[in-house]
Design a protein around this motif. Structure first.
Motif, mmCIF file in Angstrom:
data_model
loop_
_atom_site.group_PDB
_atom_site.id
_atom_site.type_symbol
_atom_site.label_atom_id
_atom_site.label_comp_id
_atom_site.label_asym_id
_atom_site.label_seq_id
_atom_site.Cartn_x
_atom_site.Cartn_y
_atom_site.Cartn_z
ATOM 1 N N UNK A 189 0.901 -0.955 0.012
ATOM 2 C CA UNK A 189 -0.438 0.253 0.242
ATOM 3 C C UNK A 189 1.056 0.730 -0.366
ATOM 4 N N UNK A 190 2.099 1.618 0.939
ATOM 5 C CA UNK A 190 3.253 2.436 0.974
ATOM 6 C C UNK A 190 3.528 2.401 -0.845
ATOM 7 N N UNK A 191 3.489 1.498 -1.129
ATOM 8 C CA UNK A 191 4.726 1.586 -2.737
ATOM 9 C C UNK A 191 3.297 2.539 -3.344
ATOM 10 N N UNK A 192 2.643 1.278 -3.661
ATOM 11 C CA UNK A 192 1.451 2.342 -4.285
ATOM 12 C C UNK A 192 1.328 3.633 -3.849
ATOM 13 N N UNK B 264 4.067 5.122 -5.195
ATOM 14 C CA UNK B 264 4.155 5.462 -7.393
ATOM 15 C C UNK B 264 2.846 6.276 -7.756
ATOM 16 N N UNK B 265 1.945 6.843 -7.117
ATOM 17 C CA UNK B 265 1.275 7.830 -7.685
ATOM 18 C C UNK B 265 1.597 8.786 -7.305
ATOM 19 N N UNK B 266 1.734 9.456 -5.861
ATOM 20 C CA UNK B 266 3.193 10.684 -6.053
ATOM 21 C C UNK B 266 3.890 10.877 -7.147
ATOM 22 N N UNK B 267 4.300 10.057 -7.581
ATOM 23 C CA UNK B 267 5.907 9.806 -8.426
ATOM 24 C C UNK B 267 5.020 10.126 -10.304
ATOM 25 N N UNK B 268 3.718 9.959 -10.075
ATOM 26 C CA UNK B 268 2.993 9.899 -10.870
ATOM 27 C C UNK B 268 2.575 11.515 -11.159
ATOM 28 N N UNK B 269 2.149 12.057 -10.179
ATOM 29 C CA UNK B 269 1.506 13.064 -9.980
ATOM 30 C C UNK B 269 3.001 13.536 -10.645
#
Length: 385
Positions: free
Chosen positions: A206-209, A212-217
């Motif tokens: 869950x932390x990894x996801x 990953x969302x923050x990096x995508x944004x």
């Protein structure tokens, strides 16, 4: 002549009349006859002062941003028309001294300044000279309101708050279980240890996801989202996601997959396409009801009626999305009627689809629920054309 010094024998009213008389012939004041552009057409505030520091142009946006009437600014010295102070309370014109300072300076970068009463304005300036080191012939000042910056700052603050909240729960769980296992390893059975370690593993994922969302944004906002295009079988990708959902406990008969052949060859980033499909299907399962229908079909590529792309439609039979919320579905932090999650998934989905040159829309489906439809162009490499 320094800012604040007036021309001998000229009153404020006389200066205003002279400016009004010259406005129709002076392109700086009355607009550019070649383009028909008038200063009042500009979205940002524009203030122009002449060689003596007197304001000769004060456009409509400047009036709105500064709350200063045009008549109160025209003909006055720029330091009195715009009595700016920096955030430390220092008079900005005394610090910058555009007319009497270094002759090599060409302007001032944008900065946040204050007007009397605490009104904040983003200000930048340009010094216009006939020769590189000659006297200032025109002082051009650009003004912008701080509303957009404040919205961005609030958005960043909200993002930080949500991320901190979403991180706290799994990290607390990871810390609690690992501390318990380290302190009392011998007291637990193998099954208990496995259960706690599986929980730790799920929370770590869950932390990894979230990361990953923050990096995508970050990549989407900066235009640096990288795509590694290769042939993608969208129909097979949909089947994989449906099988994964049924393996995790969803009833197989909840999903209806329709594929219209022949599909065009699609070149896209397979990981990013999986991310889009996973998010849309997870939303349909979590927030929708009834049968989730996924249709894959050829469609006209966005903006190219003569090119065929691939369209994927995901719809459910739940309550759907209220009409008033349709325009906010793909914005940051939109979570619909149910709380939970970061509200970033659909924002990322839209960014990924648009990075591929595609489009995504939301509407009400045939069963009354939400219907998401995205279209990806073929995007074949040039050497295959």
């Amino acid at each position: 002549m320094a800012v604040g010094m007036s021309r001998p024998g000229r009153t404020h009213a006389a200066a205003v009349r002279a400016i009004d008389d010259a406005a129709s012939t002076n392109p700086v004041i009355g607009g550019d006859p070649a383009t028909g552009l008038d200063p009042d057409d500009l979205p940002d505030g524009l203030v122009v002062a002449d060689e003596s520091g007197r304001v000769i142009c004060f456009n409509r946006a400047a009036v709105r941003i500064t709350a200063t009437p045009r008549a109160a600014a025209l003909g006055r010295s720029v330091e009195h028309a715009l009595p700016f102070e920096d955030l430390k309370g220092r008079r900005w014109w005394d610090l910058t001294d555009p007319y009497g300072g270094l002759a090599t300076r060409v302007g001032q970068p944008e900065r946040n300044l204050l007007l009397p009463g605490g009104r904040e304005v983003l200000v930048s300036a340009r010094y216009v000279r006939d020769t590189p080191t000659g006297p200032v012939r025109r002082l051009v000042v650009s003004l912008r309101g701080t509303e957009a910056r404040r919205r961005t700052e609030r958005s960043h603050a909200e993002l930080i708050a949500i991320v901190a909240h979403e991180l706290r729960s799994p990290l607390t769980s990871v810390k609690g279980f690992t501390a318990t296992l380290l302190a009392k390893w011998e007291r637990f059975t193998d099954d208990q240890k496995r259960l706690m370690l599986e929980t730790v593993d799920a929370d770590a994922n869950r932390v990894n996801r979230l990361i990953a969302e923050l990096l995508d944004i970050s990549r989407i906002d900066s235009g640096r989202l990288e795509l590694r295009r290769q042939p993608v079988d969208v129909s097979a990708a949909v089947e994989r996601h449906v099988q994964a959902l049924t393996a995790n406990g969803q009833a197989p008969d909840r999903f209806l997959v329709r594929t219209r052949q022949p599909l065009p060859d699609l070149w896209a980033d397979p990981d990013k396409v999986d991310q889009v499909l996973g998010n849309l299907l997870e939303n349909a399962v979590r927030h929708g009801e009834g049968t989730v229908t996924i249709e894959v079909a050829p469609a006209s590529a966005p903006g190219k009626s003569d090119e065929i792309g691939t369209a994927v439609t995901v719809s459910d039979e739940g309550p759907g999305i209220p009409e008033e919320s349709m325009g906010r579905v793909f914005t940051r932090f939109w979570r619909g009627s149910k709380r939970g999650g970061t509200g970033l998934g659909l924002y990322i989905v839209k960014g990924i689809v648009e990075a591929h040159g595609g489009t995504i829309t939301v509407d009400r489906g045939p069963g009354g629920g939400a219907e998401f439809r995205f279209i990806l162009p073929v995007s074949a490499p040039a050497y295959l054309a």
